[in-house]
Design a protein around this motif. Structure first.
Motif, PDB file in Angstrom:
ATOM      1  N   GLY A  51      40.432   4.566 -19.236  1.00 25.90           N
ATOM      2  CA  GLY A  51      40.120   3.190 -19.042  1.00 25.90           C
ATOM      3  C   GLY A  51      39.459   2.932 -17.642  1.00 25.90           C
ATOM      4  N   GLY A  52      38.852   1.483 -17.756  1.00 30.72           N
ATOM      5  CA  GLY A  52      38.153   1.267 -16.499  1.00 30.72           C
ATOM      6  C   GLY A  52      38.225  -0.257 -16.154  1.00 30.72           C
ATOM      7  N   LYS A  53      37.961  -0.740 -15.014  1.00 30.52           N
ATOM      8  CA  LYS A  53      37.950  -2.384 -14.786  1.00 30.52           C
ATOM      9  C   LYS A  53      36.856  -2.527 -13.643  1.00 30.52           C
ATOM     10  N   ALA A  54      35.644  -2.103 -14.060  1.00 33.99           N
ATOM     11  CA  ALA A  54      34.632  -1.847 -13.001  1.00 33.99           C
ATOM     12  C   ALA A  54      34.215  -3.379 -12.485  1.00 33.99           C
ATOM     13  N   ALA A  55      34.313  -2.959 -11.163  1.00 32.52           N
ATOM     14  CA  ALA A  55      33.509  -4.263 -10.277  1.00 32.52           C
ATOM     15  C   ALA A  55      32.079  -4.074 -10.400  1.00 32.52           C
ATOM     16  N   HIS A 112      33.212  -3.566 -25.581  1.00 38.32           N
ATOM     17  CA  HIS A 112      34.083  -2.158 -25.770  1.00 38.32           C
ATOM     18  C   HIS A 112      33.705  -1.130 -25.160  1.00 38.32           C
ATOM     19  N   VAL A 113      33.584  -1.146 -23.713  1.00 37.39           N
ATOM     20  CA  VAL A 113      32.975  -0.096 -22.999  1.00 37.39           C
ATOM     21  C   VAL A 113      33.859   0.262 -21.699  1.00 37.39           C
ATOM     22  N   CYS A 114      34.280   1.457 -21.843  1.00 34.31           N
ATOM     23  CA  CYS A 114      35.354   1.619 -20.587  1.00 34.31           C
ATOM     24  C   CYS A 114      34.720   1.488 -19.244  1.00 34.31           C
ATOM     25  N   CYS A 115      33.461   1.894 -19.295  1.00 31.36           N
ATOM     26  CA  CYS A 115      32.929   1.320 -17.930  1.00 31.36           C
ATOM     27  C   CYS A 115      32.340   0.082 -17.758  1.00 31.36           C
ATOM     28  N   ALA A 116      32.730  -0.802 -18.484  1.00 31.92           N
ATOM     29  CA  ALA A 116      32.143  -2.263 -18.582  1.00 31.92           C
ATOM     30  C   ALA A 116      32.321  -3.121 -17.188  1.00 31.92           C
ATOM     31  N   GLY A 117      31.266  -3.674 -17.034  1.00 31.65           N
ATOM     32  CA  GLY A 117      31.363  -4.202 -15.492  1.00 31.65           C
ATOM     33  C   GLY A 117      32.220  -5.478 -15.736  1.00 31.65           C
ATOM     34  N   SER A 118      33.624  -5.602 -15.921  1.00 35.39           N
ATOM     35  CA  SER A 118      34.460  -6.548 -16.376  1.00 35.39           C
ATOM     36  C   SER A 118      34.946  -7.489 -15.227  1.00 35.39           C
ATOM     37  N   ARG A 119      34.834  -6.916 -14.019  1.00 35.66           N
ATOM     38  CA  ARG A 119      35.149  -7.890 -12.808  1.00 35.66           C
ATOM     39  C   ARG A 119      33.846  -8.085 -11.883  1.00 35.66           C
ATOM     40  N   LEU A 120      33.421  -9.390 -12.080  1.00 37.24           N
ATOM     41  CA  LEU A 120      32.159  -9.871 -11.600  1.00 37.24           C
ATOM     42  C   LEU A 120      32.547 -10.354  -9.925  1.00 37.24           C
ATOM     43  N   PHE A 121      32.172  -9.737  -8.898  1.00 38.95           N
ATOM     44  CA  PHE A 121      32.129 -10.368  -7.610  1.00 38.95           C
ATOM     45  C   PHE A 121      30.866 -10.923  -7.031  1.00 38.95           C
ATOM     46  N   ILE A 122      30.869 -12.347  -6.726  1.00 32.27           N
ATOM     47  CA  ILE A 122      29.352 -12.682  -6.417  1.00 32.27           C
ATOM     48  C   ILE A 122      29.601 -13.177  -4.909  1.00 32.27           C
ATOM     49  N   GLN A 123      28.546 -12.859  -4.238  1.00 35.69           N
ATOM     50  CA  GLN A 123      28.735 -13.505  -2.781  1.00 35.69           C
ATOM     51  C   GLN A 123      28.711 -14.899  -2.626  1.00 35.69           C
ATOM     52  N   GLU A 128      43.966  -5.746 -15.900  1.00 36.57           N
ATOM     53  CA  GLU A 128      44.028  -5.016 -16.884  1.00 36.57           C
ATOM     54  C   GLU A 128      42.642  -4.874 -17.827  1.00 36.57           C
ATOM     55  N   GLU A 129      42.630  -3.828 -18.440  1.00 38.08           N
ATOM     56  CA  GLU A 129      41.421  -3.658 -19.397  1.00 38.08           C
ATOM     57  C   GLU A 129      41.615  -4.344 -20.466  1.00 38.08           C
ATOM     58  N   ILE A 130      40.393  -5.252 -20.757  1.00 45.41           N
ATOM     59  CA  ILE A 130      40.745  -6.092 -21.966  1.00 45.41           C
ATOM     60  C   ILE A 130      39.762  -5.339 -23.127  1.00 45.41           C
ATOM     61  N   PHE A 131      38.705  -4.762 -22.688  1.00 47.16           N
ATOM     62  CA  PHE A 131      37.964  -4.035 -23.666  1.00 47.16           C
ATOM     63  C   PHE A 131      37.279  -5.147 -24.574  1.00 47.16           C
ATOM     64  N   GLY A 132      36.818  -6.088 -24.031  1.00 47.92           N
ATOM     65  CA  GLY A 132      36.254  -7.226 -24.965  1.00 47.92           C
ATOM     66  C   GLY A 132      35.320  -7.703 -24.292  1.00 47.92           C
ATOM     67  N   GLY A 183      32.614  10.232 -15.815  1.00 41.78           N
ATOM     68  CA  GLY A 183      33.929  10.462 -15.779  1.00 41.78           C
ATOM     69  C   GLY A 183      34.581   9.691 -14.423  1.00 41.78           C
ATOM     70  N   GLY A 184      35.829   9.531 -14.455  1.00 42.89           N
ATOM     71  CA  GLY A 184      36.443   8.688 -13.524  1.00 42.89           C
ATOM     72  C   GLY A 184      37.148   9.459 -12.401  1.00 42.89           C
ATOM     73  N   TYR A 185      37.450   8.356 -11.386  1.00 35.33           N
ATOM     74  CA  TYR A 185      38.371   8.378 -10.226  1.00 35.33           C
ATOM     75  C   TYR A 185      39.694   8.232 -10.801  1.00 35.33           C
ATOM     76  N   LYS A 186      40.576   8.348  -9.980  1.00 36.54           N
ATOM     77  CA  LYS A 186      42.091   7.720 -10.133  1.00 36.54           C
ATOM     78  C   LYS A 186      42.640   7.829 -11.593  1.00 36.54           C
ATOM     79  N   GLU A 187      43.088   6.534 -12.070  1.00 40.22           N
ATOM     80  CA  GLU A 187      43.691   6.562 -13.314  1.00 40.22           C
ATOM     81  C   GLU A 187      42.493   6.484 -14.742  1.00 40.22           C
ATOM     82  N   SER A 188      41.256   6.504 -14.113  1.00 38.00           N
ATOM     83  CA  SER A 188      40.291   6.421 -15.280  1.00 38.00           C
ATOM     84  C   SER A 188      40.068   7.951 -15.695  1.00 38.00           C
ATOM     85  N   GLY A 189      40.932   8.902 -15.181  1.00 36.82           N
ATOM     86  CA  GLY A 189      40.847  10.157 -15.851  1.00 36.82           C
ATOM     87  C   GLY A 189      40.181  11.351 -15.047  1.00 36.82           C
ATOM     88  N   TYR A 190      40.058  12.387 -15.612  1.00 34.35           N
ATOM     89  CA  TYR A 190      39.453  13.593 -14.836  1.00 34.35           C
ATOM     90  C   TYR A 190      38.782  14.328 -15.619  1.00 34.35           C
TER      91      TYR A 190
END
Lengths: 501, 293
Positions: free
Chosen positions: A282-286, A312-323, A410-414, A478-485
């Motif tokens: 999974g992922g929760k990309a910034a 439905h994308v493990c690498c989805a940009g699901s956390r948006l950070f705006i200055q 948490e990963e929502i996948f939606g 592929g991922g770092y940490k709990e996103s796999g190896y």
């Protein structure tokens, strides 16, 4: 034609600036992709040893179109005995044929498969959209061409492996058990099968239970390409079938793409064995927008980052950070752009967001939307209409979200995006990396040195700078940490399928 | 009257300091004849956790050093070691080695440090790639350190083995917490003294002594450890390590090697505790006529 383009009426000086209203004045006519040319069997067997066979249990399960809940086909349920048969076929093919074949010849089979995917691309795209719910624009322009490209890319590696790993002797592992998810069914099959075969392994692959059809179509292609029987076996089923693959004693390698929870189960299950494992979880990309970013492009990137493939994308940009200095502006543009997204029939060529893959997934997304509301983030959704039948979800934002919110962690996948703001580079690096995941990240700025700083600070396997959700067969993923190896794609993608001595 | 020798207190090495174990426990190391050589700290779970905090704290700094600098620091460790050969010889002999074997092991350990020092600014060139993607993007992949690595050092090769396990990990910019051989811990602690005087920032390498059985689960299950290197062949321990490592999808590497073999060194050991990062950036398509000239 009724014309209600409100900005032209009300946009004159002095009056309140109206929001662009795309939905009432600019109606798109339906533009559905034809499905007359699609041939689906009523019932699909298991593809073992080069032919479709009945499951030993005689059990089948149905697969439906999530956009209208219509039944598409019956698919065989593989149980332990079938898994045994498939592994046996793969082992025999490995020992007697595949490991003895000159590498260049192996490569030729992969080239053939790539070509046949291209030849049948329209059919594959339509079935992919019918079975999985993704917009035809994506299955046609992304999933299917990339699947063909993966086979084409790895075909060429088959007889060049000695150049990939300097000063090492390369040998295959044996039989690879591969379990893939429902978000990119054909593409994931290609990501798994192509490097495995190129490196000289044979394969037992299980597609996800909600999206088995394109993998079975791929089985037809593999059969028609004349690949020796048993080199690729494709068996359908659910979690239990997957567990039988993971626990099978005669499998040398497990490649899994799916949730982090299941990835951990797999890591535990194979602990006492010599199986080699790669996990793409999974992922929760910034997705980080700096004030000096090209904002209109960034907004497109945000949209593509989270709403591509219904999120439905493990690498989805699901956390948006705006200055902070540009937050109001970006959010305004983002909301306007969201209004223009068309949610609906996946087979319609104008559709931007198709159907949620399954009822179960829709319920999970709704549960998270409920959680987000309760946690106190500000809920916002597009005002678009959605079909009454089928599984659909409007593009959704949670504004003013905070790090501790579950919808942030948490990963929502939606199609649900959380929005946070930041002031300094330091702050956003901390926040972006403060997650157990580490699959991908996005950075938007016009300043080159800032890009390279952010690129090196993100603890993630893929960093998209001024772009998002790009994929290519030559590009390791592929991922770092709990996103796999392990990595898939590119030269590094071979590593998971070889022994080095 | 013969002078009374000053004996050394063997302690742990955590965050650049030499604390005793917080648990207050010890085990006694004896020579073949049963003569007491030293009381060795029996490190605890808490010691391990403290060491992980130190390692995590040192990670940004160490991984942020430029490769040339890391290379020089590793080389400096080799320099320091060369100057203290006699001490290590004496300790290896105390632990049961012959003079010949002790000298050989020390030479090999020093040479191995120099070998990995040399790799610091080269492995990235060997393992990176520029990827010719179809779309108009510049795309490249390069290795980055996994983070904090827990190391169960080999039991048999107490000195060369320890260095063989640590060197590729830190050459690649990781920080580590190593559990020394339980039977042969003396040179591990003396090596910590070498590290403390080698320009290596505190926390990059932490060395514990203690019991593998007791500490293994804690090392494998710790949520802020990114990778585990296990040197040995105990099947139960390997299974346990792999199982508990799944808690945070830790990368696990099992090495059952003869570290005293001069050939047992290569950059793929560095690659094991690296992550491959891929970066994409758009390329604009203006001025293609330039390619004509």
């Amino acid at each position: 034609m009724e014309n209600k383009l409100k900005t032209s009426k009300n946009g004159s000086a002095g009056s309140k600036k109206a929001a662009l209203d795309f939905s009432s004045g600019w109606n798109y006519d339906p533009s559905p992709e034809s499905k007359d040319h699609i041939r689906l069997e009523k019932k699909y067997g298991l593809f073992i040893n080069g032919e479709f066979v009945k499951p030993s249990s005689g059990k089948y399960f149905g697969t439906i179109n999530p956009a209208n809940e219509e039944h598409l086909a019956q698919v065989a349920l593989a149980e332990e005995k079938d898994v045994n048969d498939a592994v046996k076929a793969a082992r025999t093919a490995y020992n007697k044929v595949w490991s003895k074949m000159p590498a260049a010849e192996r490569g030729k089979y992969l080239y053939r498969i790539a070509r046949m995917i291209q030849e049948r691309s329209r059919e594959l795209a339509v079935i992919e959209s019918m079975d999985g719910g993704k917009p035809i624009r994506e299955s046609r322009d992304v999933d299917v061409p990339l699947a063909a490209a993966h086979f084409f890319y790895y075909a060429g590696w088959a007889d060049k492996l000695d150049y990939a790993f300097p000063n090492r002797k390369v040998s295959p592992l044996g039989v690879a058990g591969q379990i893939i998810p429902w978000n990119f069914p054909l593409l994931m099959a290609a990501w798994k099968i192509a490097p495995a075969l190129a490196a000289g392994n044979t394969v037992v692959l299980k597609p996800a239970e909600t999206t088995p059809l394109t993998a079975l179509k791929l089985a037809e292609i593999i059969r028609d390409a004349g690949l020796p029987p048993g080199v690729v076996n494709i068996i359908t089923g659910a979690g239990k079938t997957g567990a039988s693959i993971v626990n099978h004693k005669d499998i040398n390698k497990i490649a899994f793409t799916g949730s982090t929870d299941v990835g951990k189960l797999i890591q535990r299950a194979v602990a006492g064995t010599d199986k080699k494992v790669t996990l793409e979880l999974g992922g929760k990309a910034a997705n980080i927008i700096f004030e000096d970013a090209p904002l209109d492009q960034a907004v497109e990137g945000i949209i593509n980052g989270i709403f591509f493939n219904q999120g439905h994308v493990c690498c989805a940009g699901s956390r948006l950070f705006i200055q902070e200095s540009v937050a109001a502006k970006v959010i305004r543009k983002l909301k306007a752009r969201m209004e223009s997204l068309i949610v609906g029939d996946p087979l319609d060529k104008n559709t931007d967001i198709g159907a949620i893959n399954s009822k179960m997934q829709l319920e999970k997304i709704r549960e998270y939307i409920g959680i987000g509301k309760n946690e106190g983030a500000e809920f916002y959704e597009s005002s678009c209409s959605i079909p009454s039948k089928g599984y659909f979800c409007r593009p959704t934002l949670f504004l003013n979200a905070s790090q501790s919110h579950r919808v942030v962690q948490e990963e929502i996948f939606g199609p649900v995006l959380t929005v946070q703001t930041f002031r300094t580079v330091e702050e956003v690096i901390e926040k972006a990396n403060n997650t157990p995941y580490g699959l991908s990240a996005g950075v938007w700025t016009d300043k080159g040195s800032k890009i390279f700083n952010m690129m090196s600070k993100m603890r993630a396997g893929v960093v998209w700078a001024n772009t998002f959700n790009k994929f290519d067969p030559t590009s390791p993923f592929g991922g770092y940490k709990e996103s796999g190896y392990g990595r898939e794609g590119g030269l590094h993608g071979l590593m998971g399928y070889v022994n080095l001595k | 009257m013969e002078r009374i020798e000053i004996q050394k207190t063997y302690k742990l090495y955590i965050g650049g300091q030499f604390p005793r174990t917080e648990s207050g426990r010890y085990y006694t190391l004896t020579d073949k004849k049963g003569k007491v050589l030293a009381n060795i700290c029996q490190g605890s779970r808490k010691d391990f956790r403290n060491a992980v905090v130190a390692a995590r704290g040192a990670f940004a700094g160490w991984s942020g050093r430029n490769a040339y600098n890391r290379s020089q620091v590793l080389y400096r460790i080799a320099e320091m070691l060369e100057g203290r050969r006699s001490q290590f010889e004496a300790e290896l002999i105390l632990q049961g080695e012959t003079i010949f074997a002790a000298k050989k092991e020390i030479s090999l350990a020093i040479d191995r440090l120099v070998y990995y020092a040399g790799w610091c600014d080269k492995y990235m060139q060997v393992f990176s790639s520029v990827n010719p993607v179809q779309s108009s993007h510049f795309n490249f992949s390069l290795p980055e350190p996994s983070g904090v690595v827990a190391i169960v050092a080999p039991q048999e090769s107490g000195f060369a083995g320890l260095i063989s396990a640590i060197a590729p990990v830190i050459a690649g910019g990781n920080c580590c917490v190593a559990l020394a051989s339980e039977k042969k811990p003396l040179s591990a602690i003396s090596f910590a003294e070498v590290l403390a005087t080698s320009d290596l920032p505190g926390g990059v390498v932490n060395i514990l002594t203690g019991n593998t059985k007791e500490l293994l689960t804690h090392m494998a299950s710790h949520m802020d450890v990114n990778a585990l290197v296990y040197c040995g062949k105990n099947k139960d321990e390997i299974k346990l390590a792999r199982e508990t490592a799944a808690n945070n999808v830790k990368r696990v590497f099992v090495y059952d090697k003869n570290w005293n073999d001069p050939a047992e060194q290569n950059p793929y050991y560095i690659l094991d505790t690296q992550e491959i990062k891929t970066t994409w950036h758009p390329v604009e398509n203006i001025g293609t006529s330039g390619a004509k000239y």
